[in-house]
Enzyme design. Structure first.
Site, PDB file in Angstrom:
ATOM      1  N   HIS A  23      -4.476   0.053  12.931  1.00  0.00           N
ATOM      2  CA  HIS A  23      -5.383   0.386  11.827  1.00  0.00           C
ATOM      3  C   HIS A  23      -6.842   0.505  12.270  1.00  0.00           C
ATOM      4  O   HIS A  23      -7.712   0.838  11.452  1.00  0.00           O
ATOM      5  CB  HIS A  23      -5.266  -0.658  10.714  1.00  0.00           C
TER       6      HIS A  23
ATOM      7  N   ASP B 271      -5.625   5.442   9.944  1.00  0.00           N
ATOM      8  CA  ASP B 271      -5.665   4.950   8.567  1.00  0.00           C
ATOM      9  C   ASP B 271      -4.380   5.318   7.835  1.00  0.00           C
ATOM     10  O   ASP B 271      -3.474   5.945   8.399  1.00  0.00           O
ATOM     11  CB  ASP B 271      -6.891   5.486   7.822  1.00  0.00           C
TER      12      ASP B 271
END
Length: 421
Positions: free
Chosen positions: A393, A397
């Site tokens: 992450h 995304d």
């Protein structure tokens, strides 16, 4: 030390299978060596008798250096027979004192799992009282910037003062004590991790500490794909002399999806994102001894299905027989793990660093599903499977991860049943 791949400059001796004075045949394995990724056998180039062994167990030897001398005449009478080139060879094989074991652990807890700190480098660093940060600050002249023995000695020659140990991004200390393990003498047993299992454990812990993992899931209908494969697998095998499994089809779908979403095919280097032009798909593969290895399908997007099948079958067979070459387990940019092989419905895979995503493929199961036809909604028996994508992450995304995962699912669901074989 033979050359074992373009990017391999040295290897560590695991074990000598022959001793000084032993006769050997040409092509007979005389020792086992290890690189960062895979273990390999080193055969004798000639028949004869071993008269000298110049390196010991755990020594790191550069490609091209002489490992041993073999008398091709097979006569050792009157010849000088020696083992090891210096006393340092014997010293390096000795166990470390108790008071240096903690420092060894610190040195092995390197910030980059591919920046291999060899046992020799660790030994020198401990002897010279070098901290982990100081060792890692030394520019490496080896392949991929690996630190060589000469690099450390050159650094020590010009060293004016030691660097202060200031760990960066260190995990906060905790007051929680490690839980006690109950061990029943004579009933429970202790199994020491082998070398590969220790490497896997270190790599997995490093990955979880480095990348904030997020996992997304989708369910796909692969009825058409399964039907096509079942219908054509025998013809495919006869035409191409290759077994047609689902794996090359999965690799093909992933490679196509990476072309559509190239930012999933990246690595993180500090504050920079390295976008890889090659699409090299790693296949997480279980070995017969229970360990895990990841052979790599290089340039998967440039191969057709028969070529992918041939490559996948070769890598799988080589894995089972411990015949993988060092180059065949390096350079992956994305990894897949077929957890369905073991009957798992789905999985939450750990990212194979330095990649930023890994795809797990669950078992294919038949079950009744509601589908939309020209007649309206109907219940039909369909072949369904779950896909799960774990991604880093920091740079991937939810939109990119979810879109890529959905695209892989689309390629599998929309598989062309008229695909030529």
């Amino acid at each position: 030390m033979p050359k074992m791949g373009e990017s391999i400059s040295e290897a560590t001796i695991i074990n000598w299978l022959k001793n000084v004075g032993d006769p050997v045949d040409a092509e007979e394995t005389i020792l086992e060596v290890a690189t960062d990724k895979v273990d390999s056998d080193v055969p004798s180039p000639v028949s004869g008798v071993i008269t000298e062994i110049r390196f010991g167990k755990d020594d790191v030897v550069k490609v091209g250096e002489v490992l041993a001398l073999i008398d091709a005449d097979g006569n050792v009478a009157g010849k000088k027979i020696t083992i090891g080139k210096t006393e340092e060879v014997k010293q390096a094989a000795k166990p470390l004192p108790n008071d240096t074991k903690k420092e060894e652990v610190k040195l092995q807890a390197r910030s980059n799992p591919d920046a291999f700190l060899s046992p020799l480098i660790i030994s020198i660093a401990q002897k010279e009282n070098l901290s982990l940060e100081e060792v890692q600050s030394i520019p490496g002249s080896g392949a991929d910037g690996r630190i060589q023995k000469s690099d450390v000695f050159n650094y020590l020659k010009n060293r004016k003062y030691p660097l202060k140990s200031t760990p960066q991004n260190a995990a906060p200390s905790t007051l929680y004590p490690a839980p006690k393990i109950n061990y029943v003498e004579g009933k429970d047993r202790i199994v020491e991790m082998d070398r590969m299992r220790r490497m896997i454990a270190d790599h997995m812990v490093y990955s979880k500490q480095t990348s904030p993992h997020v996992t997304s899931y989708i369910e796909v209908d692969v009825t058409n794909l399964v039907g096509w494969r079942n219908k054509n697998k025998d013809v495919f095998a006869e035409k191409h002399n290759q077994k047609l499994t689902f794996t090359p089809i999965f690799v093909d779908a992933v490679a196509k999806a990476i072309v559509d979403y190239p930012m999933i095919n990246v690595s993180v280097d500090g504050k920079n994102i390295i976008v890889h032009s090659d699409i090299n798909i790693g296949m997480a593969t279980a070995l017969p001894n229970g360990n895990l290895i990841v052979p790599v399908v290089k340039n998967a997007n440039e191969k057709n299905l028969p070529e992918l099948a041939a490559t996948v079958n070769h890598l799988a067979e080589s894995s089972r027989n411990n015949e993988l070459k060092p180059d065949e387990v390096q350079g992956s940019t994305f990894t897949i793990s077929n957890v369905g092989t073991f009957g798992s419905l789905m999985g939450t895979p750990i990212i194979n660093q330095p990649e930023v995503a890994i795809l797990a493929l669950g078992i294919i199961k038949k079950r009744p599903e509601v589908i939309t036809t020209e007649k309206g909604d109907e219940i039909a028996i369909r072949s369904m499977m779950y896909l799960s994508l774990s991604f880093d992450h920091r740079v991937v995304d939810g939109f990119l991860g979810g879109s890529f995962l959905r695209k892989v699912g689309d390629y599998l669901e929309q598989f062309d049943i008229n695909t030529a074989i």
